[in-house]
Scaffold this motif. Structure first.
Motif, PDB file in Angstrom:
ATOM      1  N   LEU A  11      13.662  20.791   8.019  1.00  0.00           N
ATOM      2  CA  LEU A  11      13.533  19.356   8.121  1.00  0.00           C
ATOM      3  C   LEU A  11      13.945  18.682   6.697  1.00  0.00           C
ATOM      4  O   LEU A  11      14.864  17.883   6.858  1.00  0.00           O
ATOM      5  N   CYS A  29       7.113  17.586   4.124  1.00  0.00           N
ATOM      6  CA  CYS A  29       6.798  17.751   5.598  1.00  0.00           C
ATOM      7  C   CYS A  29       5.763  18.167   6.382  1.00  0.00           C
ATOM      8  O   CYS A  29       5.623  18.189   7.594  1.00  0.00           O
ATOM      9  N   CYS A  46      10.290  27.088  11.976  1.00  0.00           N
ATOM     10  CA  CYS A  46      10.755  25.623  11.229  1.00  0.00           C
ATOM     11  C   CYS A  46      11.488  25.939   9.510  1.00  0.00           C
ATOM     12  O   CYS A  46      11.677  24.930   8.970  1.00  0.00           O
ATOM     13  N   LYS A  86      18.492  25.763  13.476  1.00  0.00           N
ATOM     14  CA  LYS A  86      17.949  24.326  13.876  1.00  0.00           C
ATOM     15  C   LYS A  86      16.639  24.287  14.231  1.00  0.00           C
ATOM     16  O   LYS A  86      16.114  25.506  14.686  1.00  0.00           O
ATOM     17  N   LEU A  87      16.061  23.225  14.251  1.00  0.00           N
ATOM     18  CA  LEU A  87      14.292  23.388  14.559  1.00  0.00           C
ATOM     19  C   LEU A  87      14.549  23.587  16.081  1.00  0.00           C
ATOM     20  O   LEU A  87      15.276  23.037  16.951  1.00  0.00           O
ATOM     21  N   ILE A  92      11.457  19.301  17.813  1.00  0.00           N
ATOM     22  CA  ILE A  92      12.421  18.004  17.886  1.00  0.00           C
ATOM     23  C   ILE A  92      11.656  16.948  18.587  1.00  0.00           C
ATOM     24  O   ILE A  92      11.765  15.885  18.392  1.00  0.00           O
ATOM     25  N   LEU A  95       8.580  15.683  16.920  1.00  0.00           N
ATOM     26  CA  LEU A  95       9.086  14.645  15.944  1.00  0.00           C
ATOM     27  C   LEU A  95       9.628  13.191  16.364  1.00  0.00           C
ATOM     28  O   LEU A  95       9.130  12.403  15.887  1.00  0.00           O
ATOM     29  N   SER A 101      13.476  10.843  13.424  1.00  0.00           N
ATOM     30  CA  SER A 101      14.914  11.486  13.939  1.00  0.00           C
ATOM     31  C   SER A 101      15.273  12.771  12.915  1.00  0.00           C
ATOM     32  O   SER A 101      15.147  12.904  11.705  1.00  0.00           O
ATOM     33  N   TYR A 102      15.513  13.853  13.649  1.00  0.00           N
ATOM     34  CA  TYR A 102      15.886  14.908  13.019  1.00  0.00           C
ATOM     35  C   TYR A 102      17.333  15.069  12.886  1.00  0.00           C
ATOM     36  O   TYR A 102      18.054  15.037  13.664  1.00  0.00           O
TER      37      TYR A 102
END
Length: 111
Positions: A11, A29, A46, A86-87, A92, A95, A101-102
């Motif tokens: 992130l 985070c 993550c 990527k997460l 996502i 979030l 926003s990711y």
């Protein structure tokens, strides 16, 4: 990085040892990713051990590199320029539920 335990938060991009993420969380985070005292899966999901480039962000500095990478408001430390991975979709979604926003740091996001 030379140490195999170093990982980058997907992130914010900060680089820390795996154990530090588990013991203390992510300094940027933690309020949204909840690494600290969580099962290792959250840290595994993550963060990534595969990243490229380093940017050092110091205290109270305005760095053009920091602004370009969108890390200028984060704590001082070493940050990855590009992070492979990527997460997961459920993170996502979490979030998005928090109006965060990711933006993937793998080079796929366009400005």
């Amino acid at each position: 990085m030379s140490a195999r335990s170093e990982r980058a938060c997907m992130l914010c991009g900060i680089i820390q040892p795996f154990r530090k993420f588990v013991d203390f969380g992510c300094p940027n985070c933690e309020s949204v990713l909840h690494f600290q005292d969580n099962e290792d899966n959250q840290v595994q999901d993550c963060t990534s051990p595969s990243f490229e480039g380093l940017v050092a962000l110091g205290d109270e500095t305005k760095s053009p590199g920091g602004e370009r990478l969108r890390i200028d408001s984060f704590v001082a430390g070493l940050y990855a320029v590009k992070i492979n991975g990527k997460l997961p979709p459920h993170i996502i979604g979490d979030l998005a539920d928090q109006n965060i926003s990711y933006r993937p740091r793998d080079g796929s996001a366009e400005d």
